[in-house]
Design a protein around this motif. Structure first.
Motif, PDB file in Angstrom:
ATOM      1  N   GLY A 113      12.920  16.433 -11.904  1.00  0.00           N
ATOM      2  CA  GLY A 113      13.205  16.122 -10.508  1.00  0.00           C
ATOM      3  C   GLY A 113      13.115  17.361  -9.631  1.00  0.00           C
ATOM      4  O   GLY A 113      13.809  17.467  -8.621  1.00  0.00           O
ATOM      5  N   THR A 114      12.225  18.278  -9.979  1.00  0.00           N
ATOM      6  CA  THR A 114      12.089  19.551  -9.253  1.00  0.00           C
ATOM      7  C   THR A 114      11.136  19.376  -8.065  1.00  0.00           C
ATOM      8  O   THR A 114      10.026  19.923  -8.039  1.00  0.00           O
ATOM      9  CB  THR A 114      11.634  20.660 -10.217  1.00  0.00           C
ATOM     10  OG1 THR A 114      10.613  20.164 -11.084  1.00  0.00           O
ATOM     11  CG2 THR A 114      12.794  21.112 -11.076  1.00  0.00           C
ATOM     12  N   HIS A 115      11.629  18.660  -7.090  1.00  0.00           N
ATOM     13  CA  HIS A 115      10.796  18.154  -5.995  1.00  0.00           C
ATOM     14  C   HIS A 115      10.579  19.122  -4.834  1.00  0.00           C
ATOM     15  O   HIS A 115       9.858  18.796  -3.912  1.00  0.00           O
ATOM     16  CB  HIS A 115      11.384  16.838  -5.474  1.00  0.00           C
ATOM     17  CG  HIS A 115      12.811  16.958  -5.009  1.00  0.00           C
ATOM     18  ND1 HIS A 115      13.448  15.939  -4.327  1.00  0.00           N
ATOM     19  CD2 HIS A 115      13.737  17.949  -5.138  1.00  0.00           C
ATOM     20  CE1 HIS A 115      14.697  16.313  -4.064  1.00  0.00           C
ATOM     21  NE2 HIS A 115      14.894  17.510  -4.531  1.00  0.00           N
ATOM     22  N   HIS A 116      11.240  20.297  -4.877  1.00  0.00           N
ATOM     23  CA  HIS A 116      10.984  21.286  -3.816  1.00  0.00           C
ATOM     24  C   HIS A 116       9.833  22.226  -4.179  1.00  0.00           C
ATOM     25  O   HIS A 116       9.513  23.110  -3.394  1.00  0.00           O
ATOM     26  CB  HIS A 116      12.236  22.112  -3.534  1.00  0.00           C
ATOM     27  CG  HIS A 116      13.421  21.297  -3.111  1.00  0.00           C
ATOM     28  ND1 HIS A 116      13.347  20.350  -2.102  1.00  0.00           N
ATOM     29  CD2 HIS A 116      14.700  21.262  -3.568  1.00  0.00           C
ATOM     30  CE1 HIS A 116      14.543  19.782  -1.966  1.00  0.00           C
ATOM     31  NE2 HIS A 116      15.372  20.308  -2.836  1.00  0.00           N
ATOM     32  N   ALA A 117       9.260  22.072  -5.349  1.00  0.00           N
ATOM     33  CA  ALA A 117       8.126  22.926  -5.725  1.00  0.00           C
ATOM     34  C   ALA A 117       6.870  22.453  -5.000  1.00  0.00           C
ATOM     35  O   ALA A 117       6.496  21.283  -5.086  1.00  0.00           O
ATOM     36  CB  ALA A 117       7.917  22.891  -7.237  1.00  0.00           C
ATOM     37  N   HIS A 118       6.253  23.366  -4.270  1.00  0.00           N
ATOM     38  CA  HIS A 118       5.016  23.091  -3.530  1.00  0.00           C
ATOM     39  C   HIS A 118       3.811  23.519  -4.375  1.00  0.00           C
ATOM     40  O   HIS A 118       3.954  24.032  -5.472  1.00  0.00           O
ATOM     41  CB  HIS A 118       5.020  23.854  -2.204  1.00  0.00           C
ATOM     42  CG  HIS A 118       5.943  23.267  -1.174  1.00  0.00           C
ATOM     43  ND1 HIS A 118       7.306  23.201  -1.342  1.00  0.00           N
ATOM     44  CD2 HIS A 118       5.694  22.725   0.047  1.00  0.00           C
ATOM     45  CE1 HIS A 118       7.860  22.634  -0.271  1.00  0.00           C
ATOM     46  NE2 HIS A 118       6.910  22.339   0.587  1.00  0.00           N
ATOM     47  N   ARG A 119       2.627  23.324  -3.777  1.00  0.00           N
ATOM     48  CA  ARG A 119       1.407  23.644  -4.511  1.00  0.00           C
ATOM     49  C   ARG A 119       1.336  25.126  -4.911  1.00  0.00           C
ATOM     50  O   ARG A 119       0.955  25.442  -6.034  1.00  0.00           O
ATOM     51  CB  ARG A 119       0.184  23.292  -3.643  1.00  0.00           C
ATOM     52  CG  ARG A 119      -1.115  23.604  -4.326  1.00  0.00           C
ATOM     53  CD  ARG A 119      -2.322  23.055  -3.605  1.00  0.00           C
ATOM     54  NE  ARG A 119      -3.506  23.742  -4.096  1.00  0.00           N
ATOM     55  CZ  ARG A 119      -4.048  23.554  -5.273  1.00  0.00           C
ATOM     56  NH1 ARG A 119      -3.525  22.671  -6.112  1.00  0.00           N
ATOM     57  NH2 ARG A 119      -5.107  24.233  -5.654  1.00  0.00           N
ATOM     58  N   ASP A 120       1.754  26.019  -4.014  1.00  0.00           N
ATOM     59  CA  ASP A 120       1.597  27.442  -4.333  1.00  0.00           C
ATOM     60  C   ASP A 120       2.881  28.251  -4.142  1.00  0.00           C
ATOM     61  O   ASP A 120       2.829  29.465  -4.024  1.00  0.00           O
ATOM     62  CB  ASP A 120       0.439  28.058  -3.539  1.00  0.00           C
ATOM     63  CG  ASP A 120       0.611  27.862  -2.043  1.00  0.00           C
ATOM     64  OD1 ASP A 120       1.646  27.283  -1.632  1.00  0.00           O
ATOM     65  OD2 ASP A 120      -0.275  28.280  -1.287  1.00  0.00           O
ATOM     66  N   PHE A 121       4.008  27.578  -4.091  1.00  0.00           N
ATOM     67  CA  PHE A 121       5.278  28.304  -4.152  1.00  0.00           C
ATOM     68  C   PHE A 121       6.386  27.373  -4.635  1.00  0.00           C
ATOM     69  O   PHE A 121       6.283  26.148  -4.520  1.00  0.00           O
ATOM     70  CB  PHE A 121       5.645  28.925  -2.789  1.00  0.00           C
ATOM     71  CG  PHE A 121       5.934  27.937  -1.681  1.00  0.00           C
ATOM     72  CD1 PHE A 121       7.234  27.514  -1.427  1.00  0.00           C
ATOM     73  CD2 PHE A 121       4.899  27.440  -0.886  1.00  0.00           C
ATOM     74  CE1 PHE A 121       7.500  26.620  -0.398  1.00  0.00           C
ATOM     75  CE2 PHE A 121       5.162  26.549   0.142  1.00  0.00           C
ATOM     76  CZ  PHE A 121       6.456  26.133   0.383  1.00  0.00           C
ATOM     77  N   GLY A 122       7.417  28.016  -5.206  1.00  0.00           N
ATOM     78  CA  GLY A 122       8.580  27.255  -5.647  1.00  0.00           C
ATOM     79  C   GLY A 122       9.716  27.492  -4.675  1.00  0.00           C
ATOM     80  O   GLY A 122       9.723  28.458  -3.921  1.00  0.00           O
ATOM     81  N   GLU A 123      10.691  26.586  -4.707  1.00  0.00           N
ATOM     82  CA  GLU A 123      11.800  26.696  -3.771  1.00  0.00           C
ATOM     83  C   GLU A 123      13.002  25.903  -4.296  1.00  0.00           C
ATOM     84  O   GLU A 123      12.830  24.924  -5.032  1.00  0.00           O
ATOM     85  CB  GLU A 123      11.369  26.123  -2.412  1.00  0.00           C
ATOM     86  CG  GLU A 123      12.339  26.429  -1.287  1.00  0.00           C
ATOM     87  CD  GLU A 123      11.713  26.193   0.098  1.00  0.00           C
ATOM     88  OE1 GLU A 123      12.017  26.963   0.992  1.00  0.00           O
ATOM     89  OE2 GLU A 123      10.928  25.236   0.251  1.00  0.00           O
ATOM     90  N   GLY A 124      14.205  26.322  -3.894  1.00  0.00           N
ATOM     91  CA  GLY A 124      15.400  25.517  -4.175  1.00  0.00           C
ATOM     92  C   GLY A 124      15.571  25.139  -5.634  1.00  0.00           C
ATOM     93  O   GLY A 124      15.793  23.969  -5.944  1.00  0.00           O
ATOM     94  N   PHE A 125      15.486  26.110  -6.539  1.00  0.00           N
ATOM     95  CA  PHE A 125      15.652  25.899  -7.983  1.00  0.00           C
ATOM     96  C   PHE A 125      14.516  25.074  -8.593  1.00  0.00           C
ATOM     97  O   PHE A 125      14.672  24.467  -9.652  1.00  0.00           O
ATOM     98  CB  PHE A 125      16.998  25.209  -8.307  1.00  0.00           C
ATOM     99  CG  PHE A 125      18.213  25.880  -7.726  1.00  0.00           C
ATOM    100  CD1 PHE A 125      18.294  27.266  -7.640  1.00  0.00           C
ATOM    101  CD2 PHE A 125      19.285  25.133  -7.269  1.00  0.00           C
ATOM    102  CE1 PHE A 125      19.416  27.885  -7.111  1.00  0.00           C
ATOM    103  CE2 PHE A 125      20.419  25.747  -6.738  1.00  0.00           C
ATOM    104  CZ  PHE A 125      20.482  27.127  -6.654  1.00  0.00           C
ATOM    105  N   CYS A 126      13.380  24.997  -7.919  1.00  0.00           N
ATOM    106  CA  CYS A 126      12.249  24.209  -8.419  1.00  0.00           C
ATOM    107  C   CYS A 126      11.025  25.110  -8.582  1.00  0.00           C
ATOM    108  O   CYS A 126      10.580  25.726  -7.611  1.00  0.00           O
ATOM    109  CB  CYS A 126      11.921  23.084  -7.444  1.00  0.00           C
ATOM    110  SG  CYS A 126      13.299  21.946  -7.159  1.00  0.00           S
TER     111      CYS A 126
END
Ligand code: ZN
Length: 322
Positions: A113-126
């Motif tokens: 459920g690591t839904h804050h991970a974007h295509r080229d960066f991670g965010e918010g524990f994701c």
């Protein structure tokens, strides 16, 4: 029918870090107590699998530990080889759960459920976006054409929305807190923003309108359900006010609706930041119990202890993610 656990791949965190790493082992222990034969370790997601959702340069930088300080701060974890392995296993678990769903009707990842991970960066524990990685793995393997991502974590699935913004085969439904992280929201296929303090009745009424519309609009071959525990009243980051009973009603409604529509479902646990980790484990545990009751061994599922306890802390506001 396997249930995928990744808690053996512990991400080393400094003392006092806000991420509740301990919840995964406690959840797995409860599930293993009633169904030890079902709990499995998933394979790690490969570079090729991750690259269907992520920039290869980002995957390489995560893997080699060469993301800069700012990028790591955005993720919120210190880099370590174990962080990389855990992130790959967690994505691998949602792939495996999706495969299980398409074979048996449902699948469970006790993390993900690591839904804050974007295509080229991670965010918010994701770090990696397990839902998009899994959806595209099933598509690439020819097992599913259209996928519905039902994101009921209290935070918007911004990474999921951004990665799939030009992908008509993946429909994203996110029901989340308006005033919550991420403060710059992305456009999901369908976003519903809730006011601070929204409780069981209003939440469930919203869900009962939104989910049938999502199913109807997407006509999916597979659903991936992010059953976040952070809409809970006792959550430190949630800002909503659902009870454990309300969250169980939410899970029941989602799983019954998907089953009635003939849609296989892979479930990921997503966020949960209550002061008392056992409250989070109770909520995730109830999700697993409801899924087992509906899709597998109902008698065994009743043995799963997910004792409803009263909130052990009054909700307090902490800044940022999950
Ligand atoms: Zn969350």
């Amino acid at each position: 029918m396997p249930i995928y656990a990744t808690d053996h791949f512990v991400l080393p965190l400094p003392e006092g870090h806000r991420f509740p790493m301990a919840k995964y082992a406690r959840l797995r222990e409860r599930v293993a107590a009633i169904a030890p034969h079902m709990v499995r370790e998933p394979p790690a997601a490969t570079d090729a699998e991750l690259a269907r959702a992520h920039d290869p340069a980002y995957i390489a930088a995560v893997t080699s530990g060469t993301l800069d300080e700012r990028a790591m701060r955005r993720i919120g974890f210190p880099w370590s080889p174990a962080m990389v392995e855990r992130s790959r296993r967690s994505a691998g678990a949602t792939i495996a759960a999706s495969r299980s769903a398409l074979a048996h009707g449902f699948g469970i990842n006790l993390a993900g459920g690591t839904h804050h991970a974007h295509r080229d960066f991670g965010e918010g524990f994701c770090v990696f976006n397990d839902a998009v990685v899994a959806a595209r793995a099933m598509q690439a393997e020819g097992l599913a054409g259209r996928v519905l991502i039902v994101d009921l974590d209290v935070h918007q699935g911004d990474g999921t929305a951004a990665i799939t913004s030009d992908d008509p085969t993946i429909h994203t439904l996110s029901i989340h807190g308006r005033n919550n992280f991420p403060f710059r929201k992305q456009a999901s296929s369908h976003d519903i923003e809730l006011a601070d303090g929204t409780g069981d009745d209003a939440y469930l009424a919203t869900l009962r309108v939104a989910l049938p519309l999502g199913i109807e609009a997407s006509r999916p071959d597979l659903a991936i359900y992010l059953a976040g525990a952070d809409p809970y009243v006792g959550d430190r980051l949630g800002r909503l006010a659902l009870s454990k009973t309300g969250l169980a009603s939410r899970d029941t409604y989602v799983l019954d609706s998907l089953r009635a529509a003939g849609v296989p479902v892979a479930i990921a646990m997503a966020g949960g930041y209550a002061e008392n980790i056992d409250d989070v484990v109770d909520i995730h545990c109830a999700t697993v119990r409801i899924a087992l009751q509906r899709f597998a061994d109902g008698k065994r599922a009743t043995l799963l202890t997910c004792s409803p306890t009263t909130p052990s802390s009054s909700p307090t506001r902490a800044p940022s993610p999950g």
